[in-house]
Motif scaffolding. Structure first.
Motif, mmCIF file in Angstrom:
data_model
loop_
_atom_site.group_PDB
_atom_site.id
_atom_site.type_symbol
_atom_site.label_atom_id
_atom_site.label_comp_id
_atom_site.label_asym_id
_atom_site.label_seq_id
_atom_site.Cartn_x
_atom_site.Cartn_y
_atom_site.Cartn_z
ATOM 1 N N ALA A 1 4.204 -4.298 -6.319
ATOM 2 C CA ALA A 1 3.877 -4.080 -7.725
ATOM 3 C C ALA A 1 4.049 -2.620 -8.109
ATOM 4 C CB ALA A 1 2.448 -4.522 -8.010
ATOM 5 N N ALA A 2 3.857 -1.750 -7.157
ATOM 6 C CA ALA A 2 3.982 -0.324 -7.446
ATOM 7 C C ALA A 2 5.400 0.184 -7.227
ATOM 8 C CB ALA A 2 3.028 0.462 -6.559
ATOM 9 N N SER A 3 6.195 -0.575 -6.505
ATOM 10 C CA SER A 3 7.508 -0.087 -6.131
ATOM 11 C C SER A 3 8.572 -0.411 -7.158
ATOM 12 C CB SER A 3 7.922 -0.710 -4.782
ATOM 13 O OG SER A 3 6.978 -0.370 -3.797
ATOM 14 N N TYR B 1 0.149 6.380 -18.057
ATOM 15 C CA TYR B 1 1.387 7.067 -17.709
ATOM 16 C C TYR B 1 1.706 6.922 -16.222
ATOM 17 C CZ TYR B 1 1.760 9.011 -22.364
ATOM 18 O OH TYR B 1 1.910 9.142 -23.712
ATOM 19 N N GLU B 2 0.679 6.939 -15.373
ATOM 20 C CA GLU B 2 0.920 6.724 -13.947
ATOM 21 C C GLU B 2 1.402 5.309 -13.702
ATOM 22 O OE1 GLU B 2 -2.753 7.716 -12.119
ATOM 23 O OE2 GLU B 2 -2.412 9.884 -12.182
ATOM 24 N N GLY B 3 0.847 4.355 -14.473
ATOM 25 C CA GLY B 3 1.284 2.970 -14.335
ATOM 26 C C GLY B 3 2.738 2.798 -14.707
ATOM 27 N N LEU B 4 3.190 3.475 -15.755
ATOM 28 C CA LEU B 4 4.592 3.410 -16.150
ATOM 29 C C LEU B 4 5.490 3.923 -15.039
ATOM 30 C CD1 LEU B 4 4.353 4.652 -19.847
ATOM 31 C CD2 LEU B 4 4.965 2.358 -19.074
ATOM 32 N N SER B 5 5.078 4.992 -14.386
ATOM 33 C CA SER B 5 5.867 5.552 -13.293
ATOM 34 C C SER B 5 5.953 4.577 -12.129
ATOM 35 C CB SER B 5 5.240 6.872 -12.834
ATOM 36 O OG SER B 5 5.922 7.389 -11.707
ATOM 37 N N ARG B 6 4.812 3.961 -11.781
ATOM 38 C CA ARG B 6 4.808 3.034 -10.654
ATOM 39 C C ARG B 6 5.634 1.789 -10.948
ATOM 40 N NH1 ARG B 6 -0.818 4.707 -10.213
ATOM 41 N NH2 ARG B 6 -1.350 3.022 -11.649
ATOM 42 N N LEU B 7 5.546 1.294 -12.171
ATOM 43 C CA LEU B 7 6.279 0.087 -12.535
ATOM 44 C C LEU B 7 7.737 0.368 -12.858
ATOM 45 C CD1 LEU B 7 3.628 -1.620 -14.853
ATOM 46 C CD2 LEU B 7 4.245 -2.271 -12.521
ATOM 47 N N PHE C 1 3.448 -10.862 -15.242
ATOM 48 C CA PHE C 1 2.937 -10.360 -13.977
ATOM 49 C C PHE C 1 1.787 -9.400 -14.240
ATOM 50 C CE2 PHE C 1 7.370 -11.468 -13.511
ATOM 51 C CZ PHE C 1 7.372 -12.255 -12.364
ATOM 52 N N ASP C 2 0.707 -9.589 -13.515
ATOM 53 C CA ASP C 2 -0.512 -8.828 -13.744
ATOM 54 C C ASP C 2 -0.736 -7.838 -12.610
ATOM 55 O OD1 ASP C 2 -3.018 -8.194 -14.989
ATOM 56 O OD2 ASP C 2 -4.005 -9.356 -13.432
ATOM 57 N N SER C 3 -0.911 -6.581 -12.971
ATOM 58 C CA SER C 3 -1.238 -5.559 -11.978
ATOM 59 C C SER C 3 -2.451 -4.798 -12.478
ATOM 60 C CB SER C 3 -0.057 -4.594 -11.767
ATOM 61 O OG SER C 3 0.197 -3.857 -12.948
ATOM 62 N N ALA C 4 -3.014 -3.969 -11.642
ATOM 63 C CA ALA C 4 -4.164 -3.163 -12.046
ATOM 64 C C ALA C 4 -4.133 -1.854 -11.288
ATOM 65 C CB ALA C 4 -5.478 -3.897 -11.771
ATOM 66 N N GLU C 5 -4.780 -0.861 -11.860
ATOM 67 C CA GLU C 5 -4.799 0.460 -11.237
ATOM 68 C C GLU C 5 -5.395 0.399 -9.834
ATOM 69 O OE1 GLU C 5 -7.583 3.558 -12.537
ATOM 70 O OE2 GLU C 5 -5.812 4.638 -13.193
ATOM 71 N N MET C 6 -6.287 -0.568 -9.602
ATOM 72 C CA MET C 6 -6.953 -0.635 -8.304
ATOM 73 C C MET C 6 -6.152 -1.411 -7.265
ATOM 74 S SD MET C 6 -9.982 -3.403 -8.955
ATOM 75 C CE MET C 6 -10.902 -2.195 -9.862
ATOM 76 N N PHE C 7 -5.061 -2.094 -7.682
ATOM 77 C CA PHE C 7 -4.233 -2.745 -6.671
ATOM 78 C C PHE C 7 -2.753 -2.587 -7.005
ATOM 79 C CE2 PHE C 7 -3.764 -6.525 -9.361
ATOM 80 C CZ PHE C 7 -5.007 -6.751 -9.898
ATOM 81 N N VAL C 8 -2.314 -1.332 -6.968
ATOM 82 C CA VAL C 8 -0.929 -1.050 -7.324
ATOM 83 C C VAL C 8 -0.077 -0.649 -6.121
ATOM 84 C CG1 VAL C 8 -1.430 -0.391 -9.680
ATOM 85 C CG2 VAL C 8 -1.534 1.330 -7.898
#
Length: 329
Positions: free
Chosen positions: A59-61, A89-95, A48-55
């Motif tokens: 995908a963020a939950s 680190y923010e991505g880890l929190s969102r994922l 699954f592909d996510s990005a900082e600009m569409f989280v």
């Protein structure tokens, strides 16, 4: 039939289809997003592909179904080194994950021609963070267990080779394993230079936009211009870069679309399945990164794994490509 797997790295087998999450939280509600994620997972998709600009959105939950054996990518935006570290680190929190399986540099920090540009203009260069400094940040994240592997996106042959050479013997943990660039029936630029680099350096292509923003599905050829809730209609006038490159008002793009759709119809294959099957047959492609907003669209994509492109079909595709080469670079 389950979506087959391929080794992107020695200990990471990913599905040959990768579900992109750009529509989640924007075109898809949270329940709809989870429904798509669940169906994709059940079909064998573990990538699954996510990005900082569409989280935003699903995908963020975090998805309770996506645990180990399911691989998340996160594409970073530049401003090294602080922005890259923070987005990790923010991505880890969102994922809601302890680590990111594949952390990709979303696009080069330096000037390069991309998104429709094909010629390099040396007058547009500007100071940029060195390849070594970028790799240093990524190497530390890998050593800390926050990232497993590193990839690039929207890169050039020069950039890929510079990253690989800079990593040799110094930042060994940040060795590049993949590059995520556009590749589809309308855009085969990867084969001009980048393919050779990837082949010799054992770097896989993650092919994004395999349907050329949905154009290759043929849905925009209808008299009504396609569904009102499709991306090109829903965001009309708000996505200049995409609209300028993928527009059926361009006679060449329209004609090429009609011909590719007619090939699919002639051989009893849905245009979506034909387009993605073409991408998957490339020997350097590990996975095709696609996006959908509806379950029936997902089924069309899944069917691409069962499509066998015969030599006759490939010859017809190549004939169209010879007549209309790379209309959407």
């Amino acid at each position: 039939m389950a979506v087959p797997l391929v080794n992107l790295a020695p200990d990471m087998a990913v599905s040959r289809l990768c579900l992109g999450t750009m529509t989640f939280g924007e075109q898809n509600s949270l329940p709809q997003s989870f429904q798509l994620l669940d169906r994709a997972f059940e079909s064998g998709i573990n990538f699954f592909d996510s990005a900082e600009m569409f989280v935003s959105g699903a995908a963020a939950s975090g998805n309770p179904r996506t645990e180990r054996g399911v691989y998340w990518t996160l594409d970073s935006i530049q401003e090294y080194p602080t922005r890259s570290s923070r987005s990790c680190y923010e991505g880890l929190s969102r994922l809601q994950s302890d680590y990111i399986d594949l952390y990709q540099v979303h696009w080069p920090d330096r000037y390069v021609p991309m998104f429709g540009e094909t010629e390099y203009d040396q007058t547009r260069t500007f100071p940029y963070v060195s390849f070594e400094e970028q790799l240093g940040v990524l190497d530390k994240a890998v050593s800390a267990g926050k990232i497993r592997y590193v990839g690039l996106s929207n890169e050039t042959p020069y950039g890929l080779m510079k990253f690989l050479h800079a990593a040799e013997g110094v930042f060994v943990n940040a060795r590049i394993v993949s590059v995520q660039n556009s590749y589809n029936l309308f855009c085969r630029n990867f084969d001009s230079g980048m393919a050779e680099c990837c082949h010799h350096e054992r770097v896989s292509l993650l092919a994004y936009s395999p349907l050329a923003m949905g154009i290759l599905s043929g849905k925009y050829l209808s008299l009504d211009g396609g569904p009102a809730d499709s991306r090109m209609n829903l965001f009309r006038g708000k996505y200049a870069e995409g609209e300028s490159r993928y527009s059926l008002s361009n006679d060449i793009i329209r004609k090429a679309t009609e011909l590719y759709v007619s090939i699919a119809e002639k051989h009893g294959v849905h245009p979506v399945s034909l387009a993605i099957a073409f991408v998957l047959r490339h020997p350097m492609v590990a996975s095709a990164v696609f996006g959908v907003t509806k379950l029936w669209q997902l089924e069309q994509v899944l069917n691409s794994c069962t499509v066998q492109l015969t030599p006759d079909i490939v010859a017809e595709i190549d004939e169209v490509h010879s007549a209309y080469p790379n209309p959407c670079p």
